[in-house]
Enzyme design. Sequence first.
Site, short mmCIF file in Angstrom:
data_model
loop_
_atom_site.label_atom_id
_atom_site.label_comp_id
_atom_site.label_asym_id
_atom_site.label_seq_id
_atom_site.Cartn_x
_atom_site.Cartn_y
_atom_site.Cartn_z
N LYS A 118 0.97 -1.04 0.16
CA LYS A 118 -0.06 0.04 -0.06
C LYS A 118 0.66 1.31 -0.26
CE LYS A 118 -0.31 0.30 4.79
NZ LYS A 118 0.24 -1.53 5.43
N HIS B 31 1.97 -3.67 15.41
CA HIS B 31 1.96 -2.02 14.11
C HIS B 31 2.59 -1.47 15.29
CE1 HIS B 31 3.18 0.33 11.95
NE2 HIS B 31 2.99 -0.81 10.88
N GLU C 150 7.19 -5.87 8.29
CA GLU C 150 6.52 -4.85 7.42
C GLU C 150 6.38 -4.17 6.87
OE1 GLU C 150 2.13 -5.35 8.76
OE2 GLU C 150 1.74 -7.79 8.81
N ASP D 179 -8.83 24.50 -6.02
CA ASP D 179 -9.36 24.39 -4.24
C ASP D 179 -8.65 24.95 -3.60
OD1 ASP D 179 -10.37 23.60 -1.69
OD2 ASP D 179 -10.72 21.42 -1.81
N TYR E 233 3.59 6.71 0.59
CA TYR E 233 1.89 7.41 -0.39
C TYR E 233 1.79 8.89 -0.88
CZ TYR E 233 2.10 4.05 4.04
OH TYR E 233 2.01 2.65 4.77
#
Length: 449
Positions: free
Chosen positions: A69, A197, A274, A375, A403
């Site tokens: 991700k 985590h 991870e 915006d 990310y």
Amino acid sequence: MADFTFAETDIHILGEGMSACDYVDQRINAFSLTACKDAFLMTDLDDVLNKHLCWLSNLPRVVPFYAVKCNNSPPILKILESVGAGFDCGSQGEIEQVLSLGVTPSKIIYAHPCKQESHIKYAEAHGVQMMTFDSEEELFKISRCHESAKLVLRLAVDDSKALVKLSVKYGAKLASSRQLLQTAQNLDLEVIGVSFHVGSGCTDSNAYRQAISDARCVFNIAEELGFQMTLLDIGGGFPGKNDFKLSFSEIAADINKSLEEFFPLACGVSVIAEPGRYYVTTAVTLVANVIAKKVILEELPPLSGDQLTVASRTFRTDGKIANKTMMYYLNDGVYGSLGILLHDLAQSSVLPYPHRKAKPDEPVYPCVIWGPTCDSVDVLVKNALLPEQQVGDWLLIDNMGAYTHCTSSAFNGFKKTPIYYVMSRDTQLRIQLPSPHILNDDVILISTE
């Protein structure tokens, strides 16, 4: 094994003595000959490989299962697959992508404690067995959809020292672990280990020690109930930036001590982790163009030192600040690659810097830097000091690998920023990519056709 192609873009192999920064210069120079000045992301794949070598040196016992991700760019996934890393997937889509690269199902952990039933069935149909849970309801779902799953109990641990806390959403309390294990036993499900985590951007390595100690307690309970648990997953939380207050080597040293204390090598427990931002943060630089500019001449209150970004320390060469404010508009923003400014507490600020070198006596100006959409939320930096920029100039932002592109959108009609990948010949040979086609003396292009 599935055939692999770099579908997003090409990989450029750097010529002898050429760096990733040289590649950025080369691309900007090429843009100067055309009307195109679109923003782009440059990903240095050597940096990803070097992070892996650093991981092996500091945590030799812990197998990394990269958190897809964080940055799901195919070249990054392929490099990590080629060096033996596993993958932490949180959805059917991520599992599909990783499997398409030829990754074996045993190298995937479906590390989402709250899964959609159809996604569980997809995992079962494609041989993915390792998956996490943190509730009885999840066990009931897994029992219906994937009887042969190898389950990992996700514990809620102390993440109070992290920038992004996760235990508020996921993880079972230590006190509930016995009941959950008993439920799994009654459903004839196999539980093979424990995961946790400590939160993203962990600032205290003692959090890992306490979490590993908690995991040991669960292992002891499982042994009493007759489970044969063989896996410990220590999650993520490892820093991505080199200047983070707690270094990766410091965290690794404390993890190694804790593993030796609670899970010595002789106990036969395999350890995975991870990591996400650890691998990719420093590998990516955003290169954006100044598409518009506005000069504000009215009198403004002076900025105090704590309001200024780190950029002020870079460009205040003579201590002189001019008495006007600049507003710059870039062709990437918070709805694009810079969404981290809205949703990632572990990187809530960025430091743009000019591509061109400032002159020694060049004044700096207070400035506000905006993204391209209509915006007003689309602001990148509210208070910075930079030498005056012109429309068509380039600003760079480092540490843009985590990310960023994977969370961007096409809001307001602005396309996602393209990614260009570079690596050295040594890295190409190490991961055995296809033979390249030479374009010129400096850059080699690996064709995607």
